[in-house]
Design a protein around this motif. Structure first.
Motif, PDB file in Angstrom:
ATOM      1  N   MET A   1       0.837  -1.191   0.000  1.00 27.38           N
ATOM      2  CA  MET A   1       0.000   0.000   0.000  1.00 27.38           C
ATOM      3  C   MET A   1       0.876   1.246   0.000  1.00 27.38           C
ATOM      4  N   THR A   2       0.616   2.215  -0.867  1.00 26.21           N
ATOM      5  CA  THR A   2       1.431   3.409  -0.965  1.00 26.21           C
ATOM      6  C   THR A   2       0.707   4.599  -0.379  1.00 26.21           C
ATOM      7  N   ASP A   3       1.483   5.559   0.113  1.00 27.70           N
ATOM      8  CA  ASP A   3       0.908   6.794   0.610  1.00 27.70           C
ATOM      9  C   ASP A   3       0.488   7.656  -0.571  1.00 27.70           C
ATOM     10  N   ALA A   4      -0.629   8.344  -0.464  1.00 24.68           N
ATOM     11  CA  ALA A   4      -1.137   9.152  -1.566  1.00 24.68           C
ATOM     12  C   ALA A   4      -0.302  10.412  -1.723  1.00 24.68           C
ATOM     13  N   SER A   5       0.296  10.571  -2.908  1.00 22.57           N
ATOM     14  CA  SER A   5       1.018  11.780  -3.284  1.00 22.57           C
ATOM     15  C   SER A   5       1.863  12.370  -2.154  1.00 22.57           C
TER      16      SER A   5
ATOM     17  N   ALA B   1      19.339   1.117   5.611  1.00 28.19           N
ATOM     18  CA  ALA B   1      18.812   0.106   4.688  1.00 28.19           C
ATOM     19  C   ALA B   1      17.767  -0.787   5.337  1.00 28.19           C
ATOM     20  N   GLU B   2      17.736  -0.819   6.671  1.00 29.80           N
ATOM     21  CA  GLU B   2      16.761  -1.667   7.360  1.00 29.80           C
ATOM     22  C   GLU B   2      15.320  -1.247   7.070  1.00 29.80           C
ATOM     23  N   ILE B   3      15.107   0.018   6.692  1.00 37.66           N
ATOM     24  CA  ILE B   3      13.742   0.476   6.403  1.00 37.66           C
ATOM     25  C   ILE B   3      13.527   0.722   4.911  1.00 37.66           C
ATOM     26  N   ALA B   4      14.484   0.317   4.081  1.00 37.60           N
ATOM     27  CA  ALA B   4      14.395   0.584   2.644  1.00 37.60           C
ATOM     28  C   ALA B   4      13.180  -0.092   2.015  1.00 37.60           C
ATOM     29  N   GLY B   5      12.955  -1.348   2.366  1.00 41.50           N
ATOM     30  CA  GLY B   5      11.844  -2.076   1.755  1.00 41.50           C
ATOM     31  C   GLY B   5      10.504  -1.436   2.049  1.00 41.50           C
ATOM     32  N   ARG B   6      10.301  -1.012   3.300  1.00 42.36           N
ATOM     33  CA  ARG B   6       9.018  -0.420   3.665  1.00 42.36           C
ATOM     34  C   ARG B   6       8.851   0.981   3.078  1.00 42.36           C
ATOM     35  N   CYS B   7       9.962   1.727   2.956  1.00 43.35           N
ATOM     36  CA  CYS B   7       9.873   3.035   2.298  1.00 43.35           C
ATOM     37  C   CYS B   7       9.497   2.879   0.828  1.00 43.35           C
ATOM     38  N   THR B   8      10.081   1.881   0.177  1.00 41.98           N
ATOM     39  CA  THR B   8       9.752   1.628  -1.222  1.00 41.98           C
ATOM     40  C   THR B   8       8.296   1.212  -1.372  1.00 41.98           C
ATOM     41  N   ALA B   9       7.843   0.299  -0.518  1.00 34.61           N
ATOM     42  CA  ALA B   9       6.465  -0.181  -0.588  1.00 34.61           C
ATOM     43  C   ALA B   9       5.463   0.938  -0.340  1.00 34.61           C
TER      44      ALA B   9
ATOM     45  N   GLY C   1       5.886   4.034  -1.275  1.00 38.18           N
ATOM     46  CA  GLY C   1       6.018   5.065  -2.294  1.00 38.18           C
ATOM     47  C   GLY C   1       6.793   6.283  -1.836  1.00 38.18           C
ATOM     48  N   LEU C   2       7.639   6.116  -0.808  1.00 36.62           N
ATOM     49  CA  LEU C   2       8.365   7.244  -0.232  1.00 36.62           C
ATOM     50  C   LEU C   2       9.812   7.332  -0.712  1.00 36.62           C
ATOM     51  N   MET C   3      10.270   6.331  -1.427  1.00 37.18           N
ATOM     52  CA  MET C   3      11.689   6.197  -1.741  1.00 37.18           C
ATOM     53  C   MET C   3      12.095   6.972  -2.996  1.00 37.18           C
ATOM     54  N   ALA C   4      13.224   7.696  -2.885  1.00 36.35           N
ATOM     55  CA  ALA C   4      13.853   8.286  -4.061  1.00 36.35           C
ATOM     56  C   ALA C   4      15.062   7.448  -4.483  1.00 36.35           C
ATOM     57  N   ASP C   5      15.856   7.010  -3.502  1.00 35.87           N
ATOM     58  CA  ASP C   5      17.015   6.160  -3.782  1.00 35.87           C
ATOM     59  C   ASP C   5      17.556   5.643  -2.456  1.00 35.87           C
ATOM     60  N   THR C   6      18.277   4.521  -2.517  1.00 31.37           N
ATOM     61  CA  THR C   6      18.982   3.988  -1.354  1.00 31.37           C
ATOM     62  C   THR C   6      20.424   3.741  -1.765  1.00 31.37           C
TER      63      THR C   6
ATOM     64  N   LEU D   1      19.483  -5.635   1.044  1.00 33.41           N
ATOM     65  CA  LEU D   1      18.283  -4.931   1.498  1.00 33.41           C
ATOM     66  C   LEU D   1      17.819  -3.868   0.502  1.00 33.41           C
ATOM     67  N   GLY D   2      18.571  -3.712  -0.594  1.00 33.83           N
ATOM     68  CA  GLY D   2      18.121  -2.808  -1.656  1.00 33.83           C
ATOM     69  C   GLY D   2      18.991  -1.606  -1.925  1.00 33.83           C
ATOM     70  N   ALA D   3      20.132  -1.487  -1.237  1.00 30.68           N
ATOM     71  CA  ALA D   3      20.990  -0.314  -1.422  1.00 30.68           C
ATOM     72  C   ALA D   3      21.918  -0.491  -2.623  1.00 30.68           C
ATOM     73  N   HIS D   4      22.207   0.618  -3.289  1.00 31.58           N
ATOM     74  CA  HIS D   4      23.171   0.619  -4.391  1.00 31.58           C
ATOM     75  C   HIS D   4      24.546   0.953  -3.834  1.00 31.58           C
ATOM     76  N   PRO D   5      25.546   0.063  -3.969  1.00 31.82           N
ATOM     77  CA  PRO D   5      26.880   0.331  -3.415  1.00 31.82           C
ATOM     78  C   PRO D   5      27.668   1.284  -4.315  1.00 31.82           C
ATOM     79  N   CYS D   6      28.299   2.281  -3.709  1.00 30.90           N
ATOM     80  CA  CYS D   6      29.022   3.253  -4.523  1.00 30.90           C
ATOM     81  C   CYS D   6      29.959   4.076  -3.652  1.00 30.90           C
ATOM     82  N   GLY D   7      30.855   4.808  -4.300  1.00 34.14           N
ATOM     83  CA  GLY D   7      31.696   5.761  -3.615  1.00 34.14           C
ATOM     84  C   GLY D   7      30.995   7.106  -3.507  1.00 34.14           C
ATOM     85  N   GLY D   8      31.648   8.040  -2.850  1.00 39.76           N
ATOM     86  CA  GLY D   8      31.025   9.329  -2.621  1.00 39.76           C
ATOM     87  C   GLY D   8      30.703  10.097  -3.884  1.00 39.76           C
ATOM     88  N   ALA D   9      31.621  10.077  -4.872  1.00 39.19           N
ATOM     89  CA  ALA D   9      31.404  10.834  -6.104  1.00 39.19           C
ATOM     90  C   ALA D   9      30.185  10.319  -6.863  1.00 39.19           C
TER      91      ALA D   9
END
Length: 200
Positions: free
Chosen positions: A1-5, A116-124, A126-131, A181-189
């Motif tokens: 279930m997603t949050d409305a807008s 990352a522990e809350i990434a799945g629920r943020c995505t579900a 509709g609150l997620m921009a990126d992890t 858990l859904g995070a994209h691994p990367c360096g700072g740049a």
């Protein structure tokens, strides 16, 4: 279930302790929610013990109040402002609270080792921009973490050294967990480029 807008979306920024999360979050110029402020307080009966029973395992997700953190993330996304706790790591206690206002912004960063522990629920919801999970050389992370922790007197030096050695040996496994858990691994740049490319 997603949050409305939702009014805003969250960028979850995770990675090993000492990987540069707070510094990178500040460089984005976006509002920042410090997820380490949601650690449980000393004496909480749900705190996980170290394997040898010598104290609390503050690097285990169970030492962190995921539900409270998620509630504030949700409030920021839907209402644009929230009251967040202030936590003193050296005292293992909450010392107050502060107000975080997005001022109409559409993005904010929530940074911490347990993000990352809350990434799945943020995505579900509709609150997620990126992890994103910051990763680097474990020895570099060890050095940065020790310098910071000694400067801030977070814990007695023997505790910091013992903890630092353990985290050095387990850093790669920690990054792998965050990725799972859904995070994209990367360096700072790369992290900054991805954040800059998000629609505001």
């Amino acid at each position: 279930m997603t949050d409305a807008s939702p009014a805003a979306r969250v960028i979850l920024l995770t990675g090993p302790s000492g990987s540069g999360k707070s510094s990178l979050a500040a460089r984005t110029g976006l509002p920042v929610l410090h997820l380490d402020d949601f650690y449980k307080e000393a004496g909480d009966p749900t705190l996980p013990p170290l394997p040898d029973g010598s104290g609390v395992d503050w690097d285990a997700p169970e030492s962190w109040d995921a539900e409270a953190a998620l509630a504030v993330v949700r409030t920021l996304c839907t209402e644009g402002r929230a009251v967040t706790p202030l936590y003193d790591i050296s005292a293992s206690a909450r010392t107050g609270e502060r107000k975080l206002d997005l001022d109409g912004g559409r993005l904010f960063v929530a940074e911490g080792i347990f993000a990352a522990e809350i990434a799945g629920r943020c995505t579900a919801s509709g609150l997620m921009a990126d992890t994103l999970c910051l990763r680097g050389r474990p020895l570099t992370t060890f050095r940065r973490r020790l310098i910071r922790d000694v400067r801030e007197a977070r814990k007695p030096l023997p505790v910091l050294l013992r903890r630092g050695w353990t985290l050095l040996r387990t850093e790669r496994a920690l990054v792998e967990r965050h990725v799972a858990l859904g995070a994209h691994p990367c360096g700072g740049a790369e992290a900054l480029r991805r954040i800059d490319g998000l629609p505001a």
